[in-house]
Design an enzyme around this catalytic site. Sequence first.
Site, mmCIF file in Angstrom:
data_model
loop_
_atom_site.group_PDB
_atom_site.id
_atom_site.type_symbol
_atom_site.label_atom_id
_atom_site.label_comp_id
_atom_site.label_asym_id
_atom_site.label_seq_id
_atom_site.Cartn_x
_atom_site.Cartn_y
_atom_site.Cartn_z
ATOM 1 N N THR A 20 -91.134 -38.342 32.430
ATOM 2 C CA THR A 20 -90.197 -37.655 33.582
ATOM 3 C C THR A 20 -90.714 -36.161 33.794
ATOM 4 O O THR A 20 -91.801 -35.700 33.265
ATOM 5 C CB THR A 20 -88.668 -37.497 33.062
ATOM 6 O OG1 THR A 20 -88.711 -36.364 32.221
ATOM 7 C CG2 THR A 20 -88.358 -38.850 32.414
ATOM 8 N N CYS A 21 -90.008 -35.571 34.622
ATOM 9 C CA CYS A 21 -90.655 -34.146 35.164
ATOM 10 C C CYS A 21 -90.228 -33.408 34.044
ATOM 11 O O CYS A 21 -90.953 -32.302 33.854
ATOM 12 C CB CYS A 21 -89.627 -33.572 36.296
ATOM 13 S SG CYS A 21 -88.111 -33.738 36.085
ATOM 14 N N ASN A 22 -89.522 -33.553 32.936
ATOM 15 C CA ASN A 22 -89.434 -32.662 31.773
ATOM 16 C C ASN A 22 -89.680 -33.393 30.469
ATOM 17 O O ASN A 22 -89.736 -32.490 29.368
ATOM 18 C CB ASN A 22 -87.739 -32.534 31.631
ATOM 19 C CG ASN A 22 -87.190 -31.676 32.872
ATOM 20 O OD1 ASN A 22 -87.705 -30.699 32.926
ATOM 21 N ND2 ASN A 22 -86.063 -31.826 33.297
ATOM 22 N N ARG A 23 -90.525 -34.426 30.442
ATOM 23 C CA ARG A 23 -91.021 -34.764 29.047
ATOM 24 C C ARG A 23 -92.049 -35.849 29.436
ATOM 25 O O ARG A 23 -91.958 -36.667 30.567
ATOM 26 C CB ARG A 23 -89.753 -35.389 28.059
ATOM 27 C CG ARG A 23 -89.197 -36.674 28.717
ATOM 28 C CD ARG A 23 -87.716 -37.023 28.073
ATOM 29 N NE ARG A 23 -86.980 -36.027 28.145
ATOM 30 C CZ ARG A 23 -86.485 -35.276 27.132
ATOM 31 N NH1 ARG A 23 -87.024 -35.214 26.048
ATOM 32 N NH2 ARG A 23 -85.467 -34.319 27.385
ATOM 33 N N GLU B 147 -77.256 -34.425 31.857
ATOM 34 C CA GLU B 147 -77.690 -34.958 33.310
ATOM 35 C C GLU B 147 -77.778 -36.622 33.264
ATOM 36 O O GLU B 147 -77.893 -37.124 32.402
ATOM 37 C CB GLU B 147 -79.234 -34.498 33.681
ATOM 38 C CG GLU B 147 -80.166 -34.625 32.718
ATOM 39 C CD GLU B 147 -81.101 -35.725 33.348
ATOM 40 O OE1 GLU B 147 -80.940 -36.265 34.468
ATOM 41 O OE2 GLU B 147 -82.271 -35.616 32.942
ATOM 42 N N ASP B 148 -77.571 -37.247 34.368
ATOM 43 C CA ASP B 148 -77.368 -38.665 34.628
ATOM 44 C C ASP B 148 -78.562 -39.373 34.675
ATOM 45 O O ASP B 148 -78.765 -40.477 34.438
ATOM 46 C CB ASP B 148 -76.367 -38.806 35.807
ATOM 47 C CG ASP B 148 -75.070 -38.336 35.788
ATOM 48 O OD1 ASP B 148 -74.486 -38.661 34.832
ATOM 49 O OD2 ASP B 148 -74.863 -37.286 36.660
ATOM 50 N N GLN B 149 -79.720 -38.646 35.391
ATOM 51 C CA GLN B 149 -81.054 -39.476 35.513
ATOM 52 C C GLN B 149 -81.695 -40.130 34.731
ATOM 53 O O GLN B 149 -82.204 -40.990 34.648
ATOM 54 C CB GLN B 149 -81.944 -38.560 36.529
ATOM 55 C CG GLN B 149 -81.108 -38.628 37.979
ATOM 56 C CD GLN B 149 -82.360 -37.545 38.795
ATOM 57 O OE1 GLN B 149 -82.233 -36.386 38.613
ATOM 58 N NE2 GLN B 149 -82.935 -38.331 39.669
ATOM 59 N N GLY C 65 -90.565 -38.309 50.444
ATOM 60 C CA GLY C 65 -90.335 -38.808 49.245
ATOM 61 C C GLY C 65 -89.116 -39.724 49.319
ATOM 62 O O GLY C 65 -87.919 -39.277 49.558
ATOM 63 N N GLY D 161 -85.496 -38.509 45.731
ATOM 64 C CA GLY D 161 -85.506 -38.358 47.082
ATOM 65 C C GLY D 161 -84.018 -39.078 47.880
ATOM 66 O O GLY D 161 -83.415 -38.175 48.672
#
Length: 411
Positions: free
Chosen positions: A48-51, A111-113, A186, A191
Amino acid sequence: MNLAVIGINYNNTPIDIREKVSFSKSQKYKACTYLIKKGISEIIIVSTCNRSEIYICSDEIDSHINEVVNFYKIFFNVESVNEYIFIKKDKEAVSHIYNVSAGLDSMILGEDQILGQVKEALRYSMENKFSRKVLNKLFREAITSAKKIKSELKISETPISMVYIAIKLLEKNIGTLKGKKACIIGAGDMGRLALKHLINEELEEIFVANRTYNNVIDLLKEFPKIKLIDYEKKYEILDNVDILITATAAPHLIIKKEQLQNIKQELYIMDLALPRDVEKSAGDIENIHLYDVDDFKNISDSNKIKREELSLIAKDSIDSYVNEFNQWMKSLKVDNTIKDLNNRCRDIKDEYLGYITKKIDLNERDKEILEKMLFGALKKVVKEPILNLKELKDEDEINKYIKSVNELFKF
């Protein structure tokens, strides 16, 4: 079988490194295929964007951990990545994915995502047969426990996501978004989520561009008020908007500094992508206000104390779930040994049944009775040892006895 997770995340790794070791779909397939060929039994990648994390199941865990560490450096050609890699084994690895799934290890706590991203990681590995019994169960249990924890503790009572934080940051800097114009590049999950948030803010116009036009057509059915623009003409619209949100899966920059030099109005850019969509130096232009995923951390800190309190409460639940899974893992080790013992009994039965039937002419019924008697007698010999193995609770004892059985029977 042992478990491990090897990877990097936002806790100690800057975005400059994270975006270089982020897996695209094609890279994920190449990575899993390569590591499976190296002898790793099961793999799931969460990117993901964080891991960027690789979960493995293996009979030779230490050597395969080293294999994955070296893989990161070679595959992404990032020499310094070793400075940031973390490694967690067995119980720690199990605890990690439970915390990740519940959003308790996220930059934006709760966070949910991330839960959807964990589900997608599991689906991808199952579909491509990169994961099997152990990792499939681990991820399914982590997903189930995350839902329970979020529900019980109301961790996500107010939906929180990277997009939500980005919109809050916009409101902080611009004031009301009512009457503003925005462009979203996006049409993936991020998006789409950004669009849902903006629709509620009464903007004057929302433009959407995406490389694959069919995806945008689907959005138009759901949000008829948006205006579609050709992806190749995305720069032309930037003179006419106040907000640009980028959330593509492109492996390269899609917005460069030089193409923003002539923008006259104040333009707020929220780059939600990793790798980043927008050239970092674009933020040096006086009227361009550029934010990336690492900039959203500070605004989420206002919720941090409450959410950290909840995560401490959740710890007891997670510990309980982790212990349940570890008990299952222990039973799995014993089950494999029991299976080996039963197979040995079957082999001996087949060997002696073949020997007897060569010496004595038996009809089918007598042969069947003899086979059952032989197999029953052999299983009775190992019945008590099997029951004793099943009653073992201590992991060191389990490993000791399994090793002894394997050595005695030469499994």
